[in-house]
Scaffold this motif. Structure first.
Motif, PDB file in Angstrom:
ATOM      1  N   HIS A  97       0.797  -1.222   0.000  1.00  0.00           N
ATOM      2  CA  HIS A  97       0.000   0.000   0.000  1.00  0.00           C
ATOM      3  C   HIS A  97       0.831   1.273   0.000  1.00  0.00           C
ATOM      4  O   HIS A  97       0.326   2.340  -0.339  1.00  0.00           O
ATOM      5  N   GLU A  98       2.091   1.151   0.402  1.00  0.00           N
ATOM      6  CA  GLU A  98       2.958   2.320   0.491  1.00  0.00           C
ATOM      7  C   GLU A  98       4.311   1.989  -0.131  1.00  0.00           C
ATOM      8  O   GLU A  98       4.773   0.838  -0.054  1.00  0.00           O
ATOM      9  N   PRO A  99       4.985   2.981  -0.731  1.00  0.00           N
ATOM     10  CA  PRO A  99       6.263   2.706  -1.388  1.00  0.00           C
ATOM     11  C   PRO A  99       7.295   2.035  -0.487  1.00  0.00           C
ATOM     12  O   PRO A  99       8.031   1.152  -0.932  1.00  0.00           O
ATOM     13  N   ASP A 100       7.346   2.440   0.786  1.00  0.00           N
ATOM     14  CA  ASP A 100       8.395   1.890   1.648  1.00  0.00           C
ATOM     15  C   ASP A 100       8.110   0.451   2.089  1.00  0.00           C
ATOM     16  O   ASP A 100       8.948  -0.171   2.747  1.00  0.00           O
ATOM     17  N   GLN A 101       6.956  -0.091   1.737  1.00  0.00           N
ATOM     18  CA  GLN A 101       6.672  -1.500   2.027  1.00  0.00           C
ATOM     19  C   GLN A 101       7.239  -2.434   0.955  1.00  0.00           C
ATOM     20  O   GLN A 101       7.419  -3.625   1.196  1.00  0.00           O
ATOM     21  N   CYS A 102       7.502  -1.896  -0.221  1.00  0.00           N
ATOM     22  CA  CYS A 102       7.776  -2.748  -1.385  1.00  0.00           C
ATOM     23  C   CYS A 102       9.052  -3.574  -1.237  1.00  0.00           C
ATOM     24  O   CYS A 102       9.041  -4.796  -1.448  1.00  0.00           O
ATOM     25  N   LEU A 118      -5.321   1.980  -5.619  1.00  0.00           N
ATOM     26  CA  LEU A 118      -4.006   2.620  -5.660  1.00  0.00           C
ATOM     27  C   LEU A 118      -3.314   2.465  -7.012  1.00  0.00           C
ATOM     28  O   LEU A 118      -2.129   2.779  -7.131  1.00  0.00           O
ATOM     29  N   GLN A 121      -1.157   5.357  -8.346  1.00  0.00           N
ATOM     30  CA  GLN A 121      -0.184   5.984  -7.448  1.00  0.00           C
ATOM     31  C   GLN A 121       1.230   5.768  -7.986  1.00  0.00           C
ATOM     32  O   GLN A 121       1.834   4.710  -7.787  1.00  0.00           O
ATOM     33  N   ASP A 123       4.335   6.768  -7.278  1.00  0.00           N
ATOM     34  CA  ASP A 123       5.447   6.397  -6.397  1.00  0.00           C
ATOM     35  C   ASP A 123       5.344   4.935  -5.967  1.00  0.00           C
ATOM     36  O   ASP A 123       6.359   4.233  -5.867  1.00  0.00           O
ATOM     37  N   LEU A 124       4.136   4.471  -5.699  1.00  0.00           N
ATOM     38  CA  LEU A 124       3.938   3.081  -5.293  1.00  0.00           C
ATOM     39  C   LEU A 124       4.252   2.132  -6.448  1.00  0.00           C
ATOM     40  O   LEU A 124       4.932   1.114  -6.273  1.00  0.00           O
TER      41      LEU A 124
END
Length: 273
Positions: A97-102, A118, A121, A123-124
């Protein structure tokens, strides 16, 4: 021309390949439930000669209510997914759900999935594709299928071309979705493998006020129609007792019904692929 690419460990997706079945509970629940689902669906796929990917979300950030169960969180959820992957030897897919999770999720799972809400999105999308793992993007309920060309371009800007697209229905007024089977054809013409999400397609978003409803009885008819139209993969959320599922039980397929449905889908897929 539609691509064929490797999802994991020799598992291919695209024209001329075995149908890929992505199935599991909506959200990570107890380990024994995840094991039961993985064991049942993997056995059915093995018997039918289909490819299997286990799916579950470590977090559902888009639940209707603040009080709804979201999952076990990233650390515990990914640890459970890693156990399923190790015990059953099957690839695993989860939502980010968020870029830093990838990057963290990509260390554990084989396929990263972008939720429909999403799908635009930037960035994601870029962060997910930059991991090098395959990325499956669910088409937003608000997008035309041809609009996914821009999504593909964002992902491919990283050099990652292992991209799949999933149809999950389009908003049809309030609290309802409708599936336009032309979407499957149009998205395949964009050059990526296409997956049909048969269980979210029967969801009634927010239909229960503080949660979503669903019409489980339409899962099988829509899955058969999609297979006849032409797909590369089938996405199913399933649960031993959908009435007790912690998320999306109303539109989840009963686990006991999975084998019968997959047998029919394989038969149809074989006629049109």
């Amino acid at each position: 021309m539609q691509k064929v690419f490797e999802l994991s460990k020799g598992m291919m997706i695209g024209p001329g390949q075995p149908l890929v079945v992505i199935a599991g509970p909506c959200v990570v629940e107890a380990l024994d439930i995840c094991r039961r689902i993985a064991e049942t669906v993997q056995a059915a796929c093995a018997e039918l000669g289909l490819s299997y990917i286990f799916k579950a979300s470590f977090d559902k950030a888009n639940r209707t209510s603040i009080d709804s169960y979201r999952g076990q969180g990233m650390d515990e959820g990914l640890a459970l997914l890693a156990r399923i992957r190790e015990e059953f030897g099957c690839p695993v897919l989860t939502d980010v759900h968020e870029p830093d999770q990838c990057a963290l999720a990509a260390e554990v799972v084989d396929v990263l999935q972008i939720p429909a809400f999403l799908c635009r999105q930037t960035d994601l999308l870029v962060a997910a594709a930059a991991t090098g793992q395959p990325v499956n993007v669910k088409k937003g309920q608000f997008l035309a299928p041809e609009d996914m060309a821009s999504v593909i371009k964002k992902l491919a800007s990283t050099g990652n071309e292992r991209i799949a697209l999933t149809e999950r229905g389009a908003s049809f007024g309030y609290h309802n979705l409708v599936v336009d089977m032309r979407s499957l054809v149009i998205m395949r013409e964009l050059g990526c493998p296409v997956i049909f999400d048969a269980t979210h397609a029967v969801q009634l978003p927010g239909g229960r006020g503080t949660s979503s409803g669903g019409n489980r009885e339409f899962v099988a008819p829509l899955a058969r129609a999609a297979a006849a139209t032409g797909i590369d993969g089938l996405f199913l959320e399933t649960h031993p007792e959908p009435e007790k599922a912690l998320s999306d039980g109303a539109n989840s397929l009963r686990l006991d019904d999975v084998q019968t449905l997959l047998a029919k889908i394989k038969e149809i897929h074989g006629l049109v692929s």
